[in-house]
Design an enzyme around this catalytic site. Structure first.
Site, mmCIF file in Angstrom:
data_model
loop_
_atom_site.group_PDB
_atom_site.id
_atom_site.type_symbol
_atom_site.label_atom_id
_atom_site.label_comp_id
_atom_site.label_asym_id
_atom_site.label_seq_id
_atom_site.Cartn_x
_atom_site.Cartn_y
_atom_site.Cartn_z
ATOM 1 C CG PHE A 146 -0.263 0.442 2.497
ATOM 2 C CD1 PHE A 146 -0.063 1.787 2.788
ATOM 3 C CD2 PHE A 146 0.197 -0.491 3.422
ATOM 4 C CE1 PHE A 146 0.585 2.185 3.953
ATOM 5 C CE2 PHE A 146 0.840 -0.108 4.579
ATOM 6 C CZ PHE A 146 1.031 1.241 4.841
ATOM 7 C CE LYS A 170 -2.878 -8.171 -4.741
ATOM 8 N NZ LYS A 170 -3.486 -7.106 -3.900
ATOM 9 C CD GLU A 173 -5.818 -5.974 -0.103
ATOM 10 O OE1 GLU A 173 -4.848 -5.831 -0.891
ATOM 11 O OE2 GLU A 173 -5.825 -6.798 0.830
ATOM 12 N NE ARG A 174 -3.722 -2.522 3.588
ATOM 13 C CZ ARG A 174 -2.791 -2.685 4.514
ATOM 14 N NH1 ARG A 174 -2.732 -1.866 5.537
ATOM 15 N NH2 ARG A 174 -1.916 -3.655 4.415
ATOM 16 C CB SER A 223 4.507 -7.430 5.700
ATOM 17 O OG SER A 223 3.588 -8.393 5.258
ATOM 18 C CB CYS A 278 10.355 -0.231 2.430
ATOM 19 S SG CYS A 278 10.789 0.600 0.920
ATOM 20 C CD GLU A 378 8.128 -3.050 8.468
ATOM 21 O OE1 GLU A 378 7.428 -4.060 8.290
ATOM 22 O OE2 GLU A 378 8.651 -2.408 7.543
HETATM 23 P P1 NAD Z 1 1.278 -6.691 2.947
HETATM 24 O O1 NAD Z 1 2.253 -7.790 3.052
HETATM 25 O O2 NAD Z 1 0.137 -6.662 3.913
HETATM 26 O O3 NAD Z 1 0.579 -6.677 1.477
HETATM 27 C C1 NAD Z 1 1.344 -6.693 0.298
HETATM 28 C C2 NAD Z 1 0.534 -7.375 -0.806
HETATM 29 O O4 NAD Z 1 0.279 -8.736 -0.444
HETATM 30 C C3 NAD Z 1 -0.825 -6.743 -1.060
HETATM 31 O O5 NAD Z 1 -1.036 -6.694 -2.447
HETATM 32 C C4 NAD Z 1 -1.805 -7.665 -0.362
HETATM 33 O O6 NAD Z 1 -3.039 -7.753 -1.040
HETATM 34 C C5 NAD Z 1 -1.106 -9.014 -0.384
HETATM 35 N N1 NAD Z 1 -1.314 -9.823 0.832
HETATM 36 C C6 NAD Z 1 -1.421 -9.377 2.110
HETATM 37 N N2 NAD Z 1 -1.552 -10.415 2.955
HETATM 38 C C7 NAD Z 1 -1.524 -11.537 2.198
HETATM 39 C C8 NAD Z 1 -1.609 -12.926 2.494
HETATM 40 N N3 NAD Z 1 -1.745 -13.364 3.742
HETATM 41 N N4 NAD Z 1 -1.557 -13.807 1.476
HETATM 42 C C9 NAD Z 1 -1.410 -13.402 0.199
HETATM 43 N N5 NAD Z 1 -1.328 -12.077 -0.126
HETATM 44 C C10 NAD Z 1 -1.376 -11.166 0.850
HETATM 45 O O7 NAD Z 1 2.102 -5.325 3.001
HETATM 46 P P2 NAD Z 1 1.528 -3.848 3.117
HETATM 47 O O8 NAD Z 1 0.996 -3.632 4.500
HETATM 48 O O9 NAD Z 1 0.664 -3.530 1.968
HETATM 49 O O10 NAD Z 1 2.869 -3.005 2.928
HETATM 50 C C11 NAD Z 1 3.705 -2.630 3.990
HETATM 51 C C12 NAD Z 1 4.882 -3.563 4.119
HETATM 52 O O11 NAD Z 1 5.612 -3.575 2.900
HETATM 53 C C13 NAD Z 1 5.881 -3.137 5.176
HETATM 54 O O12 NAD Z 1 6.314 -4.269 5.875
HETATM 55 C C14 NAD Z 1 7.017 -2.518 4.376
HETATM 56 O O13 NAD Z 1 8.281 -2.554 5.010
HETATM 57 C C15 NAD Z 1 7.006 -3.372 3.177
HETATM 58 N N6 NAD Z 1 7.636 -2.723 2.044
HETATM 59 C C16 NAD Z 1 8.868 -3.157 1.676
HETATM 60 C C17 NAD Z 1 9.526 -2.548 0.633
HETATM 61 C C18 NAD Z 1 10.888 -3.000 0.214
HETATM 62 O O14 NAD Z 1 11.326 -2.593 -0.835
HETATM 63 N N7 NAD Z 1 11.562 -3.839 0.968
HETATM 64 C C19 NAD Z 1 8.919 -1.497 -0.064
HETATM 65 C C20 NAD Z 1 7.646 -1.087 0.342
HETATM 66 C C21 NAD Z 1 7.014 -1.722 1.386
#
Ligand code: NAD
Length: 485
Positions: A146, A170, A173-174, A223, A278, A378
Protein backbone atom coordinates in the site's frame (compact mmCIF):
# COMPACT_ATOMS: atom_id res chain seq x y z
CA UNK A 1 -13.93 -0.10 -10.06
CA UNK A 2 -13.01 -2.45 -12.87
CA UNK A 3 -10.10 -4.65 -13.83
CA UNK A 4 -8.19 -4.06 -17.05
CA UNK A 5 -7.82 -7.24 -19.09
CA UNK A 6 -6.91 -7.78 -22.72
CA UNK A 7 -6.97 -4.11 -23.64
CA UNK A 8 -10.31 -3.20 -22.03
CA UNK A 9 -11.87 -2.32 -18.69
CA UNK A 10 -13.92 -5.27 -17.45
CA UNK A 11 -16.00 -5.82 -14.35
CA UNK A 12 -14.61 -8.21 -11.79
CA UNK A 13 -16.62 -11.35 -11.09
CA UNK A 14 -16.07 -10.68 -7.37
CA UNK A 15 -18.96 -11.11 -4.99
CA UNK A 16 -17.29 -8.90 -2.41
CA UNK A 17 -16.07 -5.31 -2.56
CA UNK A 18 -14.38 -3.31 0.19
CA UNK A 19 -14.21 0.46 0.62
CA UNK A 20 -11.20 2.52 -0.43
CA UNK A 21 -10.88 5.24 2.19
CA UNK A 22 -9.12 8.58 2.30
CA UNK A 23 -6.98 7.98 5.41
CA UNK A 24 -6.90 11.69 6.28
CA UNK A 25 -10.58 12.54 6.00
CA UNK A 26 -12.17 9.14 6.55
CA UNK A 27 -14.24 9.65 3.40
CA UNK A 28 -15.02 6.67 1.15
CA UNK A 29 -13.42 7.26 -2.25
CA UNK A 30 -14.59 4.15 -4.07
CA UNK A 31 -15.06 0.42 -3.60
CA UNK A 32 -12.60 -2.20 -4.79
CA UNK A 33 -13.54 -5.73 -5.85
CA UNK A 34 -11.78 -8.66 -4.22
CA UNK A 35 -11.33 -10.50 -7.48
CA UNK A 36 -11.48 -14.30 -7.31
CA UNK A 37 -9.13 -16.80 -8.94
CA UNK A 38 -11.30 -16.79 -12.09
CA UNK A 39 -10.35 -13.15 -12.76
CA UNK A 40 -6.65 -13.92 -12.34
CA UNK A 41 -7.10 -16.85 -14.71
CA UNK A 42 -8.75 -14.62 -17.33
CA UNK A 43 -5.93 -12.04 -17.07
CA UNK A 44 -3.18 -14.67 -17.12
CA UNK A 45 -4.71 -16.27 -20.22
CA UNK A 46 -5.00 -12.87 -21.93
CA UNK A 47 -1.37 -12.12 -21.11
CA UNK A 48 -0.31 -15.54 -22.36
CA UNK A 49 -2.23 -15.03 -25.63
CA UNK A 50 -0.53 -11.67 -26.16
CA UNK A 51 2.96 -12.96 -25.43
CA UNK A 52 3.99 -14.75 -28.67
CA UNK A 53 3.29 -11.69 -30.84
CA UNK A 54 4.66 -9.18 -28.31
CA UNK A 55 8.00 -10.97 -27.97
CA UNK A 56 8.34 -10.74 -31.76
CA UNK A 57 7.88 -6.96 -31.76
CA UNK A 58 11.42 -5.58 -32.14
CA UNK A 59 12.75 -4.20 -28.87
CA UNK A 60 13.30 -0.83 -30.57
CA UNK A 61 9.56 -0.70 -31.26
CA UNK A 62 8.57 -2.00 -27.83
CA UNK A 63 10.39 0.86 -26.11
CA UNK A 64 8.55 3.43 -28.24
CA UNK A 65 5.47 2.69 -26.11
CA UNK A 66 7.53 3.52 -23.02
CA UNK A 67 8.70 6.84 -24.47
CA UNK A 68 5.02 7.67 -25.01
CA UNK A 69 4.17 6.49 -21.49
CA UNK A 70 6.86 8.79 -20.07
CA UNK A 71 5.29 11.74 -21.91
CA UNK A 72 1.80 10.85 -20.67
CA UNK A 73 3.00 10.44 -17.09
CA UNK A 74 4.59 13.90 -17.24
CA UNK A 75 1.39 15.35 -18.66
CA UNK A 76 -0.77 13.78 -15.92
CA UNK A 77 1.85 14.06 -13.19
CA UNK A 78 -0.15 16.14 -10.73
CA UNK A 79 -3.38 14.23 -11.25
CA UNK A 80 -1.68 10.92 -10.41
CA UNK A 81 0.19 12.51 -7.46
CA UNK A 82 -3.07 13.88 -6.02
CA UNK A 83 -4.63 10.44 -6.28
CA UNK A 84 -1.73 8.98 -4.30
CA UNK A 85 -2.20 11.59 -1.58
CA UNK A 86 -5.95 10.99 -1.44
CA UNK A 87 -5.76 7.24 -1.06
CA UNK A 88 -2.40 6.74 0.70
CA UNK A 89 -2.31 9.88 2.86
CA UNK A 90 1.20 11.15 2.14
CA UNK A 91 1.79 14.83 1.40
CA UNK A 92 1.53 16.10 -2.16
CA UNK A 93 5.30 16.76 -2.21
CA UNK A 94 5.91 13.14 -1.19
CA UNK A 95 3.50 11.88 -3.85
CA UNK A 96 5.26 13.95 -6.49
CA UNK A 97 8.60 12.51 -5.35
CA UNK A 98 7.11 9.03 -5.66
CA UNK A 99 5.92 9.65 -9.23
CA UNK A 100 9.31 11.10 -10.18
CA UNK A 101 10.93 7.83 -9.10
CA UNK A 102 8.27 5.89 -11.04
CA UNK A 103 8.97 7.82 -14.24
CA UNK A 104 12.71 7.26 -13.89
CA UNK A 105 12.04 3.55 -14.17
CA UNK A 106 10.27 4.09 -17.48
CA UNK A 107 13.27 6.08 -18.68
CA UNK A 108 15.75 3.37 -17.64
CA UNK A 109 13.61 0.63 -19.21
CA UNK A 110 13.92 2.52 -22.52
CA UNK A 111 17.55 1.33 -22.50
CA UNK A 112 16.36 -2.23 -23.19
CA UNK A 113 17.90 -2.37 -26.71
CA UNK A 114 21.31 -2.36 -25.03
CA UNK A 115 20.42 -3.92 -21.71
CA UNK A 116 18.95 -7.14 -23.07
CA UNK A 117 21.96 -7.91 -25.23
CA UNK A 118 23.73 -11.18 -24.66
CA UNK A 119 27.37 -11.98 -25.44
CA UNK A 120 29.33 -14.37 -27.59
CA UNK A 121 32.68 -15.96 -28.17
CA UNK A 122 34.07 -17.12 -31.51
CA UNK A 123 36.10 -20.29 -31.88
CA UNK A 124 35.46 -21.85 -28.49
CA UNK A 125 36.72 -24.89 -30.43
CA UNK A 126 37.96 -24.91 -34.01
CA UNK A 127 35.20 -23.38 -36.15
CA UNK A 128 32.67 -23.46 -33.30
CA UNK A 129 31.07 -20.30 -31.87
CA UNK A 130 29.08 -19.89 -28.68
CA UNK A 131 26.39 -17.26 -28.19
CA UNK A 132 24.35 -16.30 -25.14
CA UNK A 133 21.06 -14.67 -26.06
CA UNK A 134 18.51 -13.24 -23.69
CA UNK A 135 14.89 -13.98 -24.31
CA UNK A 136 11.73 -12.94 -22.48
CA UNK A 137 10.08 -15.43 -20.16
CA UNK A 138 6.34 -15.06 -20.67
CA UNK A 139 3.70 -13.80 -18.26
CA UNK A 140 5.08 -11.84 -15.31
CA UNK A 141 3.06 -10.88 -12.21
CA UNK A 142 3.59 -7.89 -9.92
CA UNK A 143 2.07 -7.78 -6.42
CA UNK A 144 2.32 -4.39 -4.70
CA UNK A 145 1.99 -3.04 -1.14
CA UNK A 146 0.00 0.00 0.00
CA UNK A 147 2.76 2.47 0.80
CA UNK A 148 3.91 3.41 -2.73
CA UNK A 149 0.87 2.80 -4.96
CA UNK A 150 2.44 4.72 -7.85
CA UNK A 151 6.12 3.82 -7.73
CA UNK A 152 6.41 0.16 -6.80
CA UNK A 153 4.73 -1.45 -9.84
CA UNK A 154 7.17 0.66 -11.92
CA UNK A 155 10.15 -1.08 -10.30
CA UNK A 156 9.13 -4.05 -12.43
CA UNK A 157 6.61 -3.72 -15.21
CA UNK A 158 8.39 -1.27 -17.61
CA UNK A 159 11.40 -3.62 -17.66
CA UNK A 160 9.19 -6.67 -18.07
CA UNK A 161 7.39 -5.37 -21.14
CA UNK A 162 10.51 -3.76 -22.64
CA UNK A 163 12.14 -7.19 -22.48
CA UNK A 164 9.20 -8.73 -24.39
CA UNK A 165 7.13 -10.17 -21.56
CA UNK A 166 3.47 -9.52 -20.80
CA UNK A 167 2.33 -8.51 -17.31
CA UNK A 168 -0.40 -8.75 -14.75
CA UNK A 169 -0.39 -6.22 -11.91
CA UNK A 170 -2.24 -6.68 -8.62
CA UNK A 171 -2.16 -3.46 -6.59
CA UNK A 172 -2.81 -3.30 -2.86
CA UNK A 173 -6.55 -3.44 -2.23
CA UNK A 174 -6.10 -0.50 0.16
CA UNK A 175 -4.82 1.87 -2.58
CA UNK A 176 -6.09 0.70 -5.97
CA UNK A 177 -6.98 4.11 -7.43
CA UNK A 178 -3.48 5.14 -8.49
CA UNK A 179 -3.11 2.11 -10.76
CA UNK A 180 -6.59 2.86 -12.19
CA UNK A 181 -5.14 6.22 -13.29
CA UNK A 182 -1.91 4.67 -14.58
CA UNK A 183 -3.87 2.07 -16.56
CA UNK A 184 -5.96 4.89 -18.03
CA UNK A 185 -2.66 6.16 -19.47
CA UNK A 186 -1.51 2.69 -20.51
CA UNK A 187 -4.84 2.27 -22.31
CA UNK A 188 -4.11 5.42 -24.31
CA UNK A 189 -0.83 3.90 -25.54
CA UNK A 190 -2.74 1.35 -27.60
CA UNK A 191 -0.37 -1.43 -26.73
CA UNK A 192 -1.35 -4.75 -28.28
CA UNK A 193 -4.23 -6.18 -26.26
CA UNK A 194 -3.16 -8.26 -23.26
CA UNK A 195 0.39 -6.90 -22.89
CA UNK A 196 -0.57 -5.15 -19.62
CA UNK A 197 -3.36 -6.34 -17.32
CA UNK A 198 -4.68 -5.16 -13.98
CA UNK A 199 -6.58 -7.28 -11.48
CA UNK A 200 -7.77 -5.81 -8.19
CA UNK A 201 -8.02 -7.99 -5.14
CA UNK A 202 -6.44 -9.29 -1.96
CA UNK A 203 -5.13 -12.62 -0.69
CA UNK A 204 -7.26 -14.83 -2.92
CA UNK A 205 -5.95 -13.04 -6.00
CA UNK A 206 -2.36 -13.35 -4.74
CA UNK A 207 -2.70 -17.08 -4.12
CA UNK A 208 -4.28 -17.53 -7.55
CA UNK A 209 -1.24 -15.80 -9.08
CA UNK A 210 1.14 -18.04 -7.14
CA UNK A 211 -0.66 -21.19 -8.25
CA UNK A 212 -1.33 -20.22 -11.87
CA UNK A 213 0.58 -22.39 -14.36
CA UNK A 214 0.79 -19.66 -17.04
CA UNK A 215 2.46 -17.11 -14.75
CA UNK A 216 6.22 -17.51 -14.94
CA UNK A 217 7.62 -14.83 -12.63
CA UNK A 218 6.38 -13.06 -9.50
CA UNK A 219 7.71 -9.74 -8.22
CA UNK A 220 6.40 -8.99 -4.75
CA UNK A 221 6.84 -6.11 -2.30
CA UNK A 222 5.19 -6.09 1.13
CA UNK A 223 5.63 -7.31 4.68
CA UNK A 224 8.13 -10.05 5.51
CA UNK A 225 5.47 -12.57 6.52
CA UNK A 226 3.62 -12.20 3.20
CA UNK A 227 6.95 -12.13 1.33
CA UNK A 228 7.88 -15.51 2.80
CA UNK A 229 4.50 -16.94 1.86
CA UNK A 230 4.77 -15.61 -1.71
CA UNK A 231 8.37 -16.74 -2.09
CA UNK A 232 7.79 -20.28 -0.91
CA UNK A 233 4.43 -20.87 -2.62
CA UNK A 234 5.59 -19.29 -5.89
CA UNK A 235 8.84 -21.28 -5.87
CA UNK A 236 6.94 -24.48 -5.08
CA UNK A 237 5.19 -23.96 -8.42
CA UNK A 238 8.51 -23.50 -10.19
CA UNK A 239 8.26 -19.75 -10.69
CA UNK A 240 11.07 -17.22 -10.67
CA UNK A 241 10.28 -15.12 -7.58
CA UNK A 242 11.72 -11.94 -6.06
CA UNK A 243 10.22 -10.71 -2.77
CA UNK A 244 11.01 -7.52 -0.91
CA UNK A 245 9.91 -7.52 2.71
CA UNK A 246 9.81 -5.43 5.88
CA UNK A 247 12.47 -3.28 7.49
CA UNK A 248 13.69 -1.48 10.58
CA UNK A 249 16.43 0.72 9.03
CA UNK A 250 18.77 1.61 11.90
CA UNK A 251 20.69 4.87 11.74
CA UNK A 252 23.95 5.39 13.64
CA UNK A 253 24.99 8.86 14.78
CA UNK A 254 28.67 9.33 15.61
CA UNK A 255 29.78 12.26 17.78
CA UNK A 256 31.76 13.75 14.86
CA UNK A 257 28.62 14.12 12.72
CA UNK A 258 27.04 17.47 11.90
CA UNK A 259 24.22 16.94 14.40
CA UNK A 260 21.97 19.74 13.15
CA UNK A 261 22.01 18.32 9.63
CA UNK A 262 21.79 14.72 10.90
CA UNK A 263 18.71 15.42 13.03
CA UNK A 264 16.97 17.18 10.15
CA UNK A 265 17.71 14.34 7.74
CA UNK A 266 16.78 11.61 10.25
CA UNK A 267 13.51 13.42 11.08
CA UNK A 268 12.61 13.40 7.38
CA UNK A 269 13.50 9.72 7.18
CA UNK A 270 11.65 8.69 10.36
CA UNK A 271 8.53 10.84 9.97
CA UNK A 272 8.30 11.37 6.18
CA UNK A 273 5.36 9.45 4.69
CA UNK A 274 4.27 9.00 8.35
CA UNK A 275 7.06 6.46 8.79
CA UNK A 276 5.43 4.18 6.20
CA UNK A 277 8.44 3.94 3.92
CA UNK A 278 10.37 0.73 3.61
CA UNK A 279 13.48 2.88 4.14
CA UNK A 280 12.11 4.90 7.07
CA UNK A 281 14.66 5.14 9.88
CA UNK A 282 12.84 3.88 12.94
CA UNK A 283 15.77 3.08 15.16
CA UNK A 284 18.61 5.51 15.95
CA UNK A 285 21.80 4.47 17.73
CA UNK A 286 23.77 7.38 19.12
CA UNK A 287 27.42 6.80 19.91
CA UNK A 288 28.98 8.29 23.06
CA UNK A 289 28.58 12.09 23.26
CA UNK A 290 26.15 12.26 20.34
CA UNK A 291 23.40 10.90 22.62
CA UNK A 292 22.14 14.00 24.41
CA UNK A 293 22.30 16.64 21.66
CA UNK A 294 20.84 14.27 19.05
CA UNK A 295 17.94 13.22 21.30
CA UNK A 296 17.15 16.86 22.13
CA UNK A 297 17.25 17.84 18.46
CA UNK A 298 14.97 14.95 17.51
CA UNK A 299 12.48 15.88 20.21
CA UNK A 300 12.37 19.40 18.85
CA UNK A 301 11.92 18.25 15.25
CA UNK A 302 9.24 15.72 16.20
CA UNK A 303 7.25 18.30 18.19
CA UNK A 304 7.29 20.89 15.42
CA UNK A 305 6.40 18.68 12.45
CA UNK A 306 3.00 19.68 11.09
CA UNK A 307 0.62 16.71 10.84
CA UNK A 308 -2.54 16.92 8.72
CA UNK A 309 -4.15 16.34 5.33
CA UNK A 310 -1.44 15.99 2.72
CA UNK A 311 -3.33 18.03 0.11
CA UNK A 312 -3.20 21.10 2.34
CA UNK A 313 -0.44 23.69 2.16
CA UNK A 314 2.13 23.56 4.98
CA UNK A 315 1.36 20.00 6.06
CA UNK A 316 4.57 17.99 6.56
CA UNK A 317 3.15 14.62 7.50
CA UNK A 318 -0.06 12.74 6.74
CA UNK A 319 -1.95 9.93 8.50
CA UNK A 320 -1.20 6.23 8.62
CA UNK A 321 -3.13 4.09 6.19
CA UNK A 322 -6.05 2.62 8.18
CA UNK A 323 -7.72 2.92 11.60
CA UNK A 324 -6.27 -0.54 12.32
CA UNK A 325 -2.74 0.70 11.52
CA UNK A 326 -3.28 3.66 13.81
CA UNK A 327 -4.49 1.37 16.62
CA UNK A 328 -1.53 -0.95 16.03
CA UNK A 329 1.04 1.86 16.12
CA UNK A 330 -0.53 3.32 19.28
CA UNK A 331 -0.58 -0.13 20.85
CA UNK A 332 3.14 -0.55 20.08
CA UNK A 333 3.89 2.82 21.70
CA UNK A 334 1.92 1.68 24.81
CA UNK A 335 3.82 -1.56 24.79
CA UNK A 336 7.20 0.18 24.44
CA UNK A 337 6.35 2.30 27.48
CA UNK A 338 5.39 -0.85 29.40
CA UNK A 339 8.71 -2.39 28.30
CA UNK A 340 10.62 0.50 29.87
CA UNK A 341 10.74 3.29 27.25
CA UNK A 342 10.09 6.97 27.87
CA UNK A 343 7.93 8.58 25.19
CA UNK A 344 9.74 11.91 25.23
CA UNK A 345 7.50 13.02 22.37
CA UNK A 346 4.17 11.20 22.39
CA UNK A 347 2.16 11.33 19.17
CA UNK A 348 -0.85 9.35 20.34
CA UNK A 349 -4.22 11.05 19.88
CA UNK A 350 -2.94 14.20 18.18
CA UNK A 351 -5.20 17.21 17.76
CA UNK A 352 -5.84 17.27 14.00
CA UNK A 353 -8.93 18.94 12.55
CA UNK A 354 -9.89 15.84 10.55
CA UNK A 355 -11.40 13.81 13.35
CA UNK A 356 -12.02 10.75 11.20
CA UNK A 357 -8.40 10.59 9.97
CA UNK A 358 -5.92 7.95 11.10
CA UNK A 359 -3.44 10.38 12.59
CA UNK A 360 -0.51 9.56 14.84
CA UNK A 361 1.92 12.46 15.33
CA UNK A 362 5.71 12.00 15.40
CA UNK A 363 6.82 10.04 18.44
CA UNK A 364 10.24 9.69 20.05
CA UNK A 365 10.98 6.77 22.36
CA UNK A 366 14.08 6.77 24.56
CA UNK A 367 15.55 4.08 26.83
CA UNK A 368 13.64 1.29 25.07
CA UNK A 369 15.58 -1.87 26.04
CA UNK A 370 17.31 -3.40 23.02
CA UNK A 371 15.99 -6.80 24.06
CA UNK A 372 12.36 -5.59 24.09
CA UNK A 373 9.79 -6.87 21.60
CA UNK A 374 9.05 -3.40 20.23
CA UNK A 375 12.77 -2.80 19.51
CA UNK A 376 12.64 -5.78 17.15
CA UNK A 377 9.25 -5.01 15.56
CA UNK A 378 8.66 -3.08 12.35
CA UNK A 379 6.30 -0.36 13.62
CA UNK A 380 5.58 1.24 10.21
CA UNK A 381 4.45 4.52 11.70
CA UNK A 382 6.08 7.86 12.67
CA UNK A 383 7.95 6.44 15.66
CA UNK A 384 11.70 6.73 16.24
CA UNK A 385 13.35 4.91 19.14
CA UNK A 386 16.74 6.22 20.22
CA UNK A 387 19.35 3.88 21.69
CA UNK A 388 22.91 4.37 22.92
CA UNK A 389 26.21 2.67 22.15
CA UNK A 390 29.73 3.34 23.42
CA UNK A 391 31.52 3.04 20.10
CA UNK A 392 30.99 2.26 16.41
CA UNK A 393 31.68 -1.47 16.87
CA UNK A 394 28.90 -1.76 19.41
CA UNK A 395 26.59 0.22 17.12
CA UNK A 396 27.35 -2.01 14.12
CA UNK A 397 26.74 -5.10 16.24
CA UNK A 398 23.26 -3.71 17.02
CA UNK A 399 22.67 -2.94 13.33
CA UNK A 400 23.53 -6.54 12.46
CA UNK A 401 21.54 -8.13 15.26
CA UNK A 402 17.98 -7.64 13.95
CA UNK A 403 16.09 -9.85 11.51
CA UNK A 404 15.77 -7.13 8.86
CA UNK A 405 18.49 -5.88 6.52
CA UNK A 406 16.93 -3.32 4.23
CA UNK A 407 18.91 -0.19 5.03
CA UNK A 408 21.35 1.19 7.61
CA UNK A 409 22.68 4.74 7.70
CA UNK A 410 25.67 6.37 9.32
CA UNK A 411 26.16 10.04 10.13
CA UNK A 412 29.79 11.03 10.51
CA UNK A 413 32.52 13.31 9.17
CA UNK A 414 35.09 10.49 9.19
CA UNK A 415 35.89 8.68 5.97
CA UNK A 416 37.36 5.69 7.75
CA UNK A 417 34.27 5.27 9.94
CA UNK A 418 32.13 5.53 6.83
CA UNK A 419 34.17 2.87 5.07
CA UNK A 420 34.06 0.56 8.09
CA UNK A 421 30.29 0.93 8.27
CA UNK A 422 29.78 0.35 4.57
CA UNK A 423 31.98 -2.74 4.83
CA UNK A 424 30.44 -4.31 7.93
CA UNK A 425 26.73 -3.41 7.94
CA UNK A 426 24.75 -6.48 6.85
CA UNK A 427 22.09 -4.66 4.86
CA UNK A 428 21.17 -4.20 1.24
CA UNK A 429 21.23 -0.38 1.19
CA UNK A 430 23.67 1.84 3.07
CA UNK A 431 23.26 5.58 3.60
CA UNK A 432 26.27 7.69 4.53
CA UNK A 433 25.01 11.04 5.80
CA UNK A 434 21.82 10.09 3.96
CA UNK A 435 18.61 9.12 5.77
CA UNK A 436 16.78 7.43 2.89
CA UNK A 437 19.09 5.65 0.46
CA UNK A 438 16.28 6.03 -2.06
CA UNK A 439 15.86 3.46 -4.79
CA UNK A 440 17.07 5.09 -7.99
CA UNK A 441 15.94 3.36 -11.16
CA UNK A 442 19.42 2.81 -12.59
CA UNK A 443 20.58 0.80 -9.55
CA UNK A 444 18.98 -2.34 -8.14
CA UNK A 445 16.87 -1.76 -5.05
CA UNK A 446 18.61 -4.11 -2.76
CA UNK A 447 17.75 -5.70 0.59
CA UNK A 448 19.29 -8.38 2.78
CA UNK A 449 18.38 -10.97 5.42
CA UNK A 450 14.59 -11.06 6.04
CA UNK A 451 14.04 -7.89 4.03
CA UNK A 452 14.55 -9.74 0.76
CA UNK A 453 14.01 -13.24 -0.57
CA UNK A 454 15.46 -14.09 -3.96
CA UNK A 455 18.63 -13.08 -5.75
CA UNK A 456 17.85 -10.57 -8.50
CA UNK A 457 16.36 -7.28 -7.31
CA UNK A 458 13.99 -4.79 -8.88
CA UNK A 459 15.21 -1.91 -11.10
CA UNK A 460 18.44 -1.33 -13.00
CA UNK A 461 20.49 -4.15 -14.49
CA UNK A 462 18.95 -6.69 -12.13
CA UNK A 463 15.53 -6.01 -13.62
CA UNK A 464 16.74 -6.84 -17.14
CA UNK A 465 18.30 -10.03 -15.75
CA UNK A 466 15.16 -10.98 -13.87
CA UNK A 467 12.86 -10.46 -16.83
CA UNK A 468 14.96 -12.39 -19.34
CA UNK A 469 16.14 -15.95 -19.53
CA UNK A 470 19.45 -16.90 -20.99
CA UNK A 471 19.82 -19.29 -23.84
CA UNK A 472 23.21 -20.56 -24.94
CA UNK A 473 23.76 -21.61 -28.55
CA UNK A 474 26.83 -23.54 -29.68
CA UNK A 475 27.19 -23.42 -33.49
CA UNK A 476 29.29 -25.17 -36.09
CA UNK A 477 28.98 -24.22 -39.80
CA UNK A 478 31.62 -26.14 -41.77
CA UNK A 479 32.13 -24.71 -45.23
CA UNK A 480 31.49 -28.06 -46.81
CA UNK A 481 27.87 -28.07 -45.56
CA UNK A 482 26.98 -24.71 -47.06
CA UNK A 483 25.62 -24.32 -50.55
CA UNK A 484 27.62 -22.00 -52.72
CA UNK A 485 25.77 -19.11 -54.31
P1 NAD B 1 1.28 -6.69 2.95
O1 NAD B 1 2.25 -7.79 3.05
O2 NAD B 1 0.14 -6.66 3.91
O3 NAD B 1 0.58 -6.68 1.48
C1 NAD B 1 1.34 -6.69 0.30
C2 NAD B 1 0.53 -7.37 -0.81
O4 NAD B 1 0.28 -8.74 -0.44
C3 NAD B 1 -0.82 -6.74 -1.06
O5 NAD B 1 -1.04 -6.69 -2.45
C4 NAD B 1 -1.80 -7.66 -0.36
O6 NAD B 1 -3.04 -7.75 -1.04
C5 NAD B 1 -1.11 -9.01 -0.38
N1 NAD B 1 -1.31 -9.82 0.83
C6 NAD B 1 -1.42 -9.38 2.11
N2 NAD B 1 -1.55 -10.42 2.95
C7 NAD B 1 -1.52 -11.54 2.20
C8 NAD B 1 -1.61 -12.93 2.49
N3 NAD B 1 -1.75 -13.36 3.74
N4 NAD B 1 -1.56 -13.81 1.48
C9 NAD B 1 -1.41 -13.40 0.20
N5 NAD B 1 -1.33 -12.08 -0.13
C10 NAD B 1 -1.38 -11.17 0.85
O7 NAD B 1 2.10 -5.33 3.00
P2 NAD B 1 1.53 -3.85 3.12
O8 NAD B 1 1.00 -3.63 4.50
O9 NAD B 1 0.66 -3.53 1.97
O10 NAD B 1 2.87 -3.00 2.93
C11 NAD B 1 3.71 -2.63 3.99
C12 NAD B 1 4.88 -3.56 4.12
O11 NAD B 1 5.61 -3.57 2.90
C13 NAD B 1 5.88 -3.14 5.18
O12 NAD B 1 6.31 -4.27 5.88
C14 NAD B 1 7.02 -2.52 4.38
O13 NAD B 1 8.28 -2.55 5.01
C15 NAD B 1 7.01 -3.37 3.18
N6 NAD B 1 7.64 -2.72 2.04
C16 NAD B 1 8.87 -3.16 1.68
C17 NAD B 1 9.53 -2.55 0.63
C18 NAD B 1 10.89 -3.00 0.21
O14 NAD B 1 11.33 -2.59 -0.83
N7 NAD B 1 11.56 -3.84 0.97
C19 NAD B 1 8.92 -1.50 -0.06
C20 NAD B 1 7.65 -1.09 0.34
C21 NAD B 1 7.01 -1.72 1.39
Amino acid sequence: MENYVEGAWRPSTATETIPVMNPATGEELDRVPLSPAADIDAAARAAARAYPAWRRVPVTDRVQYLFKLKALLEQHFDDVARTITMEAGKTLAESRGEMRRAIENVEVACGAPIMIQGYNSEDIAAGIDEIMIRQPIGVCAVIAPFNFPGMIPFWFFPYAIAAGNTVLIKPSERVPLTMQKVFGLLDALELPRGVVNLVNGGREAVDAILDHPLIRTVSFVGSTSTALHVYSRGAAHGKRVQCQGGAKNPVVILPDADLAAASEIVADSAFGCAGQRCLASSFAITVADAAKPFAEAMQQRAKTRVTGYGLEEGVQMGPVITPESRARVEHLIDKAVREGARATVDGRNPDVKYKKGNFVAPTVLEDLPLASEVAATEIFGPVLSIHRANDIDEAIAVVNSGRYGNQASLFTSSGSSARKFRYEAEVGNVGINVGVAAPMAFFPFSGARESFFGDLHGQGRDAFEFFTQQKVVVERWPKAWSRKF
